[in-house]
Design a protein around this motif. Structure first.
Motif, PDB file in Angstrom:
ATOM      1  N   PRO A   1      -7.230   1.463  -6.840  1.00 12.35           N
ATOM      2  CA  PRO A   1      -6.048   2.129  -7.412  1.00 12.35           C
ATOM      3  C   PRO A   1      -5.751   3.486  -6.791  1.00 12.35           C
ATOM      4  O   PRO A   1      -4.587   3.867  -6.639  1.00 12.35           O
ATOM      5  N   ARG A   2      -6.786   4.234  -6.421  1.00 11.20           N
ATOM      6  CA  ARG A   2      -6.573   5.566  -5.832  1.00 11.20           C
ATOM      7  C   ARG A   2      -5.764   5.455  -4.534  1.00 11.20           C
ATOM      8  O   ARG A   2      -4.928   6.314  -4.243  1.00 11.20           O
ATOM      9  N   LYS A   3      -6.013   4.412  -3.769  1.00 11.56           N
ATOM     10  CA  LYS A   3      -5.286   4.201  -2.514  1.00 11.56           C
ATOM     11  C   LYS A   3      -3.839   3.804  -2.796  1.00 11.56           C
ATOM     12  O   LYS A   3      -2.902   4.370  -2.214  1.00 11.56           O
ATOM     13  N   TRP A   4      -3.641   2.841  -3.720  1.00  9.10           N
ATOM     14  CA  TRP A   4      -2.299   2.320  -3.954  1.00  9.10           C
ATOM     15  C   TRP A   4      -1.415   3.321  -4.684  1.00  9.10           C
ATOM     16  O   TRP A   4      -0.195   3.317  -4.501  1.00  9.10           O
ATOM     17  N   ILE A   5      -2.018   4.172  -5.493  1.00 13.78           N
ATOM     18  CA  ILE A   5      -1.229   5.226  -6.136  1.00 13.78           C
ATOM     19  C   ILE A   5      -0.665   6.164  -5.079  1.00 13.78           C
ATOM     20  O   ILE A   5       0.509   6.572  -5.146  1.00 13.78           O
ATOM     21  N   ARG A   6      -1.465   6.503  -4.093  1.00 12.40           N
ATOM     22  CA  ARG A   6      -1.003   7.395  -3.021  1.00 12.40           C
ATOM     23  C   ARG A   6       0.080   6.735  -2.172  1.00 12.40           C
ATOM     24  O   ARG A   6       1.058   7.375  -1.783  1.00 12.40           O
ATOM     25  N   ILE A   7      -0.096   5.448  -1.889  1.00  8.32           N
ATOM     26  CA  ILE A   7       0.943   4.729  -1.143  1.00  8.32           C
ATOM     27  C   ILE A   7       2.230   4.681  -1.965  1.00  8.32           C
ATOM     28  O   ILE A   7       3.334   4.845  -1.441  1.00  8.32           O
ATOM     29  N   GLY A   8       2.079   4.448  -3.277  1.00  7.16           N
ATOM     30  CA  GLY A   8       3.246   4.429  -4.153  1.00  7.16           C
ATOM     31  C   GLY A   8       3.965   5.767  -4.191  1.00  7.16           C
ATOM     32  O   GLY A   8       5.198   5.818  -4.222  1.00  7.16           O
ATOM     33  N   LEU A   9       3.194   6.845  -4.169  1.00  6.14           N
ATOM     34  CA  LEU A   9       3.800   8.175  -4.148  1.00  6.14           C
ATOM     35  C   LEU A   9       4.586   8.417  -2.866  1.00  6.14           C
ATOM     36  O   LEU A   9       5.637   9.067  -2.876  1.00  6.14           O
ATOM     37  N   TYR A  10       4.077   7.888  -1.753  1.00  7.76           N
ATOM     38  CA  TYR A  10       4.801   8.004  -0.481  1.00  7.76           C
ATOM     39  C   TYR A  10       6.168   7.333  -0.589  1.00  7.76           C
ATOM     40  O   TYR A  10       7.201   7.915  -0.225  1.00  7.76           O
ATOM     41  N   HIS A  11       6.193   6.105  -1.108  1.00 11.03           N
ATOM     42  CA  HIS A  11       7.462   5.380  -1.229  1.00 11.03           C
ATOM     43  C   HIS A  11       8.365   6.018  -2.284  1.00 11.03           C
ATOM     44  O   HIS A  11       9.588   6.037  -2.127  1.00 11.03           O
ATOM     45  N   PHE A  12       7.760   6.558  -3.354  1.00 10.42           N
ATOM     46  CA  PHE A  12       8.552   7.248  -4.367  1.00 10.42           C
ATOM     47  C   PHE A  12       9.221   8.488  -3.762  1.00 10.42           C
ATOM     48  O   PHE A  12      10.387   8.781  -4.059  1.00 10.42           O
ATOM     49  N   GLY A  13       8.519   9.184  -2.897  1.00 12.86           N
ATOM     50  CA  GLY A  13       9.098  10.333  -2.211  1.00 12.86           C
ATOM     51  C   GLY A  13      10.250   9.921  -1.313  1.00 12.86           C
ATOM     52  O   GLY A  13      11.295  10.585  -1.265  1.00 12.86           O
ATOM     53  N   ARG A  14      10.078   8.801  -0.603  1.00 18.97           N
ATOM     54  CA  ARG A  14      11.128   8.294   0.288  1.00 18.97           C
ATOM     55  C   ARG A  14      12.375   7.920  -0.510  1.00 18.97           C
ATOM     56  O   ARG A  14      13.505   8.277  -0.131  1.00 18.97           O
ATOM     57  N   LEU A  15      12.189   7.220  -1.629  1.00 15.36           N
ATOM     58  CA  LEU A  15      13.322   6.835  -2.468  1.00 15.36           C
ATOM     59  C   LEU A  15      13.985   8.053  -3.105  1.00 15.36           C
ATOM     60  O   LEU A  15      15.209   8.074  -3.281  1.00 15.36           O
ATOM     61  N   SER A  16      13.183   9.061  -3.438  1.00 13.50           N
ATOM     62  CA  SER A  16      13.739  10.292  -4.009  1.00 13.50           C
ATOM     63  C   SER A  16      14.643  10.995  -3.005  1.00 13.50           C
ATOM     64  O   SER A  16      15.704  11.535  -3.371  1.00 13.50           O
TER      65      SER A  16
END
Length: 234
Positions: free
Chosen positions: A35-50
């Motif tokens: 989960p620690r890895k996928w949360i960080r990947i998710g944050l990257y994509h959330f930043g891109r969408l933002s």
């Protein structure tokens, strides 16, 4: 017209993999598991969408100003023409115009800021990398932004770009597996169809702006996207 955003995002996602995929592959996630890895990947994509959404809000606001000026139909037609032109002119040729020089200076600053974030491992750094990534010059994003302008409100402009970004998520989310699934020839073949889709979108916007009286496609009323409130009579 919002459906065109997610469709275009889906089709252009292979282009996004080619442009932004290397950044996604370089994310410093090797030391993290589960989960620690996928949360960080998710944050990257959330930043891109933002980033896409914030740009869409700005361009939607510009479109709203043009709408208030009574230019909504001309705006739709102009948007369609711009989409077609951007699709026909390669990013390499766009870079030859002097107007692009300030963009390249900004690009250098963005890359420098991203480089600083790559050295960190915090949650905020992954979001920052994605957010900065969203501002990198991209022909497909340019095409989507013309669609955001035509939405004629800041909210719809932001939503248009958010849907475009969501359309890119399936392939971007699987970017590490793409190299094994798709051959170079297959990727090149799909890349050739991306401008065709962009041109088709441009034609759709032009037809909509002409007000041909075709329900849902080219309505005859003056307002193409925003429903007018009925006037109350005393």
């Amino acid at each position: 017209m919002l459906f065109t955003a997610i469709l275009f995002g889906l089709l252009s996602s292979l282009h996004c993999v080619g442009m932004c995929g290397p950044i996604a592959l370089m994310l410093p996630t090797a030391q993290f598991k589960g989960p620690r890895k996928w949360i960080r990947i998710g944050l990257y994509h959330f930043g891109r969408l933002s980033a896409y959404t914030s740009i869409g809000l700005l361009f939607g606001l510009i479109g709203h100003g043009l709408y208030l000026a009574g230019l909504q139909q001309k705006l739709a037609i102009g948007t369609g023409i711009a989409m077609i032109l951007v699709s026909l002119i390669s990013e390499k040729h766009l870079g030859q115009f002097s107007i692009s020089k300030p963009i390249f200076k900004l690009l250098a600053q963005l890359k420098s800021a991203m480089g600083a974030q790559f050295k960190k491992r915090s949650f905020s750094s992954f979001f920052s990398i994605g957010f900065l990534n969203g501002f990198l010059p991209c022909g497909m994003v340019y095409v989507a932004l013309f669609g955001a302008i035509a939405m004629q409100t800041a909210v719809l402009g932001g939503l248009y770009m958010l849907l475009f970004g969501l359309g890119t998520l399936p392939l971007m989310g699987a970017v590490s597996a793409l190299s094994d699934i798709l051959s170079i020839r297959t990727r090149q073949t799909i890349q050739r169809y991306i401008p065709i889709m962009a041109i088709a979108l441009g034609i759709l916007f032009i037809i909509r702006g002409l007000g041909l009286g075709i329900p849902y496609v080219s309505p005859a009323q003056t307002s193409l996207f925003i429903q007018q409130h009925p006037t109350c009579h005393q």
